[in-house]
Enzyme design. Structure first.
Site, PDB file in Angstrom:
ATOM      1  N   ARG A   1     -26.341 -18.482  -9.267  1.00 25.90           N
ATOM      2  CA  ARG A   1     -25.112 -19.153  -8.796  1.00 25.90           C
ATOM      3  C   ARG A   1     -23.998 -19.146  -9.833  1.00 25.90           C
ATOM      4  NH1 ARG A   1     -29.050 -22.511  -7.242  1.00 25.90           N
ATOM      5  NH2 ARG A   1     -29.673 -22.336  -5.060  1.00 25.90           N
TER       6      ARG A   1
ATOM      7  N   HIS B   1      -6.051   5.248  -5.383  1.00 25.94           N
ATOM      8  CA  HIS B   1      -5.366   4.020  -4.986  1.00 25.94           C
ATOM      9  C   HIS B   1      -3.938   3.963  -5.544  1.00 25.94           C
ATOM     10  CE1 HIS B   1      -4.662  -0.199  -4.174  1.00 25.94           C
ATOM     11  NE2 HIS B   1      -4.445  -0.412  -5.465  1.00 25.94           N
TER      12      HIS B   1
ATOM     13  N   LYS C   1     -10.984 -11.797  -9.354  1.00 24.41           N
ATOM     14  CA  LYS C   1     -11.434 -11.297  -8.046  1.00 24.41           C
ATOM     15  C   LYS C   1     -12.584 -10.326  -8.262  1.00 24.41           C
ATOM     16  CE  LYS C   1      -7.327 -11.393  -5.115  1.00 24.41           C
ATOM     17  NZ  LYS C   1      -6.470 -10.522  -4.292  1.00 24.41           N
TER      18      LYS C   1
ATOM     19  N   ASN D   1       0.876  -7.581  -4.203  1.00 23.42           N
ATOM     20  CA  ASN D   1       0.618  -6.603  -3.154  1.00 23.42           C
ATOM     21  C   ASN D   1       1.817  -5.710  -2.864  1.00 23.42           C
ATOM     22  OD1 ASN D   1      -2.060  -7.333  -2.607  1.00 23.42           O
ATOM     23  ND2 ASN D   1      -1.370  -9.085  -1.411  1.00 23.42           N
TER      24      ASN D   1
ATOM     25  N   GLU E   1       0.484   0.987 -10.951  1.00 21.06           N
ATOM     26  CA  GLU E   1       0.393  -0.479 -10.975  1.00 21.06           C
ATOM     27  C   GLU E   1       1.306  -1.049 -12.061  1.00 21.06           C
ATOM     28  OE1 GLU E   1      -1.224  -2.123  -8.678  1.00 21.06           O
ATOM     29  OE2 GLU E   1      -2.830  -0.795  -7.950  1.00 21.06           O
TER      30      GLU E   1
ATOM     31  N   GLU F   1      -4.694 -16.882  -4.372  1.00 17.49           N
ATOM     32  CA  GLU F   1      -3.800 -16.110  -3.506  1.00 17.49           C
ATOM     33  C   GLU F   1      -3.333 -16.868  -2.279  1.00 17.49           C
ATOM     34  OE1 GLU F   1      -4.669 -11.937  -3.263  1.00 17.49           O
ATOM     35  OE2 GLU F   1      -3.358 -11.667  -1.545  1.00 17.49           O
TER      36      GLU F   1
ATOM     37  N   LYS G   1       0.250 -10.703 -14.981  1.00 20.82           N
ATOM     38  CA  LYS G   1      -0.848 -11.042 -14.075  1.00 20.82           C
ATOM     39  C   LYS G   1      -1.354 -12.447 -14.384  1.00 20.82           C
ATOM     40  CE  LYS G   1      -4.505  -9.838 -11.274  1.00 20.82           C
ATOM     41  NZ  LYS G   1      -5.385  -8.780 -10.797  1.00 20.82           N
TER      42      LYS G   1
ATOM     43  N   HIS H   1      -2.330   0.838   1.315  1.00 22.03           N
ATOM     44  CA  HIS H   1      -3.658   0.727   1.932  1.00 22.03           C
ATOM     45  C   HIS H   1      -3.726   1.551   3.215  1.00 22.03           C
ATOM     46  CE1 HIS H   1      -4.430  -3.356  -0.223  1.00 22.03           C
ATOM     47  NE2 HIS H   1      -4.934  -2.348  -0.913  1.00 22.03           N
TER      48      HIS H   1
ATOM     49  N   ARG I   1       0.595 -15.039  -5.682  1.00 23.23           N
ATOM     50  CA  ARG I   1      -0.252 -13.894  -6.034  1.00 23.23           C
ATOM     51  C   ARG I   1      -0.055 -12.726  -5.081  1.00 23.23           C
ATOM     52  NH1 ARG I   1      -6.478 -14.245  -8.418  1.00 23.23           N
ATOM     53  NH2 ARG I   1      -6.699 -12.009  -8.740  1.00 23.23           N
TER      54      ARG I   1
ATOM     55  N   HIS J   1       1.464  -2.286  -1.448  1.00 22.05           N
ATOM     56  CA  HIS J   1       0.063  -2.140  -1.064  1.00 22.05           C
ATOM     57  C   HIS J   1      -0.174  -2.120   0.442  1.00 22.05           C
ATOM     58  CE1 HIS J   1      -0.757  -2.543  -5.274  1.00 22.05           C
ATOM     59  NE2 HIS J   1      -2.069  -2.517  -5.089  1.00 22.05           N
TER      60      HIS J   1
HETATM   61  N1  NAD Z   1     -10.660  -7.267  -8.834  1.00 24.10           N
HETATM   62  C1  NAD Z   1      -9.390  -6.964  -8.779  1.00 24.10           C
HETATM   63  O1  NAD Z   1      -8.508  -7.812  -8.955  1.00 24.10           O
HETATM   64  C2  NAD Z   1      -9.008  -5.543  -8.530  1.00 24.10           C
HETATM   65  C3  NAD Z   1      -7.670  -5.152  -8.670  1.00 24.10           C
HETATM   66  C4  NAD Z   1      -7.356  -3.807  -8.474  1.00 24.10           C
HETATM   67  C5  NAD Z   1      -8.354  -2.901  -8.160  1.00 24.10           C
HETATM   68  N2  NAD Z   1      -9.643  -3.303  -8.035  1.00 24.10           N
HETATM   69  C6  NAD Z   1     -10.715  -2.359  -7.722  1.00 24.10           C
HETATM   70  O2  NAD Z   1     -10.811  -1.446  -8.796  1.00 24.10           O
HETATM   71  C7  NAD Z   1     -11.379  -0.225  -8.313  1.00 24.10           C
HETATM   72  C8  NAD Z   1     -10.617   0.932  -8.914  1.00 24.10           C
HETATM   73  O3  NAD Z   1     -10.737   0.880 -10.331  1.00 24.10           O
HETATM   74  P1  NAD Z   1     -10.443   2.164 -11.234  1.00 24.10           P
HETATM   75  O4  NAD Z   1      -9.168   2.768 -10.820  1.00 24.10           O
HETATM   76  O5  NAD Z   1     -10.623   1.731 -12.623  1.00 24.10           O
HETATM   77  O6  NAD Z   1     -11.562   3.190 -10.765  1.00 24.10           O
HETATM   78  P2  NAD Z   1     -13.047   3.489 -11.323  1.00 24.10           P
HETATM   79  O7  NAD Z   1     -13.692   2.271 -11.801  1.00 24.10           O
HETATM   80  O8  NAD Z   1     -13.708   4.252 -10.244  1.00 24.10           O
HETATM   81  O9  NAD Z   1     -12.749   4.452 -12.557  1.00 24.10           O
HETATM   82  C9  NAD Z   1     -12.158   5.704 -12.324  1.00 24.10           C
HETATM   83  C10 NAD Z   1     -12.961   6.826 -12.984  1.00 24.10           C
HETATM   84  O10 NAD Z   1     -12.735   6.813 -14.382  1.00 24.10           O
HETATM   85  C11 NAD Z   1     -13.963   6.832 -15.087  1.00 24.10           C
HETATM   86  N3  NAD Z   1     -13.712   6.189 -16.365  1.00 24.10           N
HETATM   87  C12 NAD Z   1     -13.638   4.868 -16.626  1.00 24.10           C
HETATM   88  N4  NAD Z   1     -13.219   4.655 -17.875  1.00 24.10           N
HETATM   89  C13 NAD Z   1     -13.038   5.874 -18.422  1.00 24.10           C
HETATM   90  C14 NAD Z   1     -12.596   6.321 -19.697  1.00 24.10           C
HETATM   91  N5  NAD Z   1     -12.206   5.452 -20.636  1.00 24.10           N
HETATM   92  N6  NAD Z   1     -12.543   7.642 -19.929  1.00 24.10           N
HETATM   93  C15 NAD Z   1     -12.881   8.533 -18.958  1.00 24.10           C
HETATM   94  N7  NAD Z   1     -13.282   8.169 -17.734  1.00 24.10           N
HETATM   95  C16 NAD Z   1     -13.358   6.847 -17.472  1.00 24.10           C
HETATM   96  C17 NAD Z   1     -14.914   6.156 -14.160  1.00 24.10           C
HETATM   97  O11 NAD Z   1     -16.248   6.475 -14.467  1.00 24.10           O
HETATM   98  C18 NAD Z   1     -14.456   6.699 -12.807  1.00 24.10           C
HETATM   99  O12 NAD Z   1     -15.005   7.948 -12.564  1.00 24.10           O
HETATM  100  C19 NAD Z   1     -11.315  -0.302  -6.814  1.00 24.10           C
HETATM  101  O13 NAD Z   1     -12.611  -0.529  -6.313  1.00 24.10           O
HETATM  102  C20 NAD Z   1     -10.441  -1.499  -6.535  1.00 24.10           C
HETATM  103  O14 NAD Z   1     -10.768  -2.150  -5.327  1.00 24.10           O
HETATM  104  C21 NAD Z   1      -9.978  -4.608  -8.215  1.00 24.10           C
HETATM  105 ZN    ZN Z   2      -3.510  -1.978  -6.521  1.00 21.27          ZN
END
Ligand code: NAD
Ligand code: ZN
Length: 364
Positions: free
Chosen positions: A129, A273, A151, A253, A193, A245, A235, A260, A249, A256
């Site tokens: 938990r 994305h 999140k 978006n 972003e 949100e 942020k 999306h 917050r 977005h």
């Molecule tokens: N929680 C939140 O507030 C929030 C906000 C925005 C996005 N997200 C989520 O984040 C995800 C996208 O994240 P992302 O864009 O980081 O994608 P990702 O985590 O898939 O990383 C992208 C690629 O880069 C590689 N990688 C990571 N670090 C690296 C490095 N230093 N050098 C080389 N390669 C590296 C990873 O292995 C992957 O193949 C989505 O699932 C999205 O929904 C969450």
């Molecule tokens: Zn985004």
């Protein structure tokens, strides 16, 4: 928010809950992980969640930093890719943590991009938990966006991020030198972003990106520290005022809703994305102009910056306009025929407006 400047190293405090947490930003801060985790004593077994790509690059540095503080950690490798942001992967994390003796005073460390962060975060929110979470974001997107704000979640066949929890980390270590190994495409997607933060809340950041676009593309180390710090500070400011949100917050978006929709109609495979958000921001700015929310020229200024950063800015003609409009209808931010849409009033200032869904069709 308190930003303490120290040569090439910055700290942004995120004032949520009773004590809040610090985000440490700088080149080489990864080496401090052991010290940061030690500060969380009393400390149960430490579990590091990462993927093979990131482990190959930074696993040894992380392990040696922890070992330097006498911390032995269990590394849990999850497969690399958005398609693995699932409940199955979550089970894999739970089982690995439980079989390595995790307890209520364990800390889960997320080492990787947003996918690793969302999964490790959800695991930390629900294991016993709730155990403590420490974020070590290694993509630009994760450093400026997903590692701060709490999140967490996984995808379902029905859509992205539909199951999850709010769970703030105990700290964030954003080592900007890890961004050197990102592919150009992933790096630039993260920049979308960054542009978004400039448009919604920070005109100086937007100006900086325009002025220094070449240094930004070249991943200039000092500039990256400044950019990541500014984004995390924005942020943090937003999340402090609206953790769940309920209002403010939602400004995050910007771009977005259409973004999306673009991701959805292209099956989440054609665009990253950030690329979809880039196109979505230009569409949102054009709509803002049509609504008279801002003067004309704002959309083309955003478009020019995105192009300078080698991001797509126009929605390619082969994407069916009607399917985009339909996809907007399924976006989370819809109520009835109205859509809550973030419009730009001027660079550095955005507001939310309830608009007719039909208007989006015209903007597309
Ligand atoms: N929680 C939140 O507030 C929030 C906000 C925005 C996005 N997200 C989520 O984040 C995800 C996208 O994240 P992302 O864009 O980081 O994608 P990702 O985590 O898939 O990383 C992208 C690629 O880069 C590689 N990688 C990571 N670090 C690296 C490095 N230093 N050098 C080389 N390669 C590296 C990873 O292995 C992957 O193949 C989505 O699932 C999205 O929904 C969450
Ligand atoms: Zn985004």
């Amino acid at each position: 928010v308190k930003a303490v400047a120290a040569s090439a190293r910055r700290v942004v405090h995120v004032a949520v809950d009773e004590s809040g947490y610090d985000a440490h930003i700088g080149a080489g801060v990864l080496a401090e992980l052991g010290t940061r985790i030690m500060a969380l004593a009393p400390l149960g077994p430490v579990v590091i969640v990462t993927n093979p790509t990131v482990r190959a690059l930074y696993g040894a540095a992380v392990e040696s930093s922890l070992a330097g503080c006498g911390i032995g950690a269990r590394i849990v490798e999850i497969p690399d890719g958005e398609q693995y942001k699932t409940l199955e992967t979550l089970e894999l994390i739970f089982d690995a943590a439980l079989s390595s003796g995790a307890d209520r005073s364990s800390v889960i460390v997320a080492l990787g991009g947003g996918v690793v962060g969302d999964l490790a975060g959800f695991a930390a929110a629900s294991l016993f938990r709730g155990v403590r979470l420490y974020m070590v974001p290694t993509t630009l997107l994760a450093q400026v966006d997903s590692s701060v704000g709490g999140k967490t979640g996984v995808n379902r066949p029905h859509g992205k991020n539909l199951v999850g929890a709010f769970h703030q980390p105990r700290g964030v270590l954003a080592d900007t030198s890890t961004l050197a190994t990102l592919s150009d495409r992933e790096y630039r997607a993260g920049l979308a972003e960054v542009v978004k933060y400039g448009v919604i809340l920070d005109k100086d950041l937007f100006d900086l990106l325009e002025r220094e676009s070449e240094r930004v593309l070249a991943r200039d180390e000092a500039l990256l520290v400044e950019i990541v710090e500014r984004c995390i500070a924005i942020k943090a400011r937003v999340v402090e005022r609206d953790e769940r949100e309920a209002g403010l917050r939602r400004l995050l978006n910007f771009g977005h809703t259409v973004g999306h929709a673009i991701e959805k109609v292209t099956g989440y495979t054609r665009f990253l994305h950030g690329e979809a958000v880039a196109m979505g921001m230009v569409a949102a700015a054009k709509l803002s102009e049509q609504l008279g929310a801002c003067e004309s020229g704002v959309a083309s200024r955003i478009e020019r910056l995105l192009q300078a950063l080698e991001l797509p800015a126009t929605i390619s003609g082969d994407l069916g306009r009607q399917s985009l409009v339909d996809a907007v209808a399924f976006d989370k931010k819809v109520s009835g025929d109205k859509v809550i849409f973030v419009v730009v009033e001027r660079i550095g200032h955005c507001v939310q407006r309830e608009i007719d869904r039909g208007l989006i069709a015209t903007a597309l």
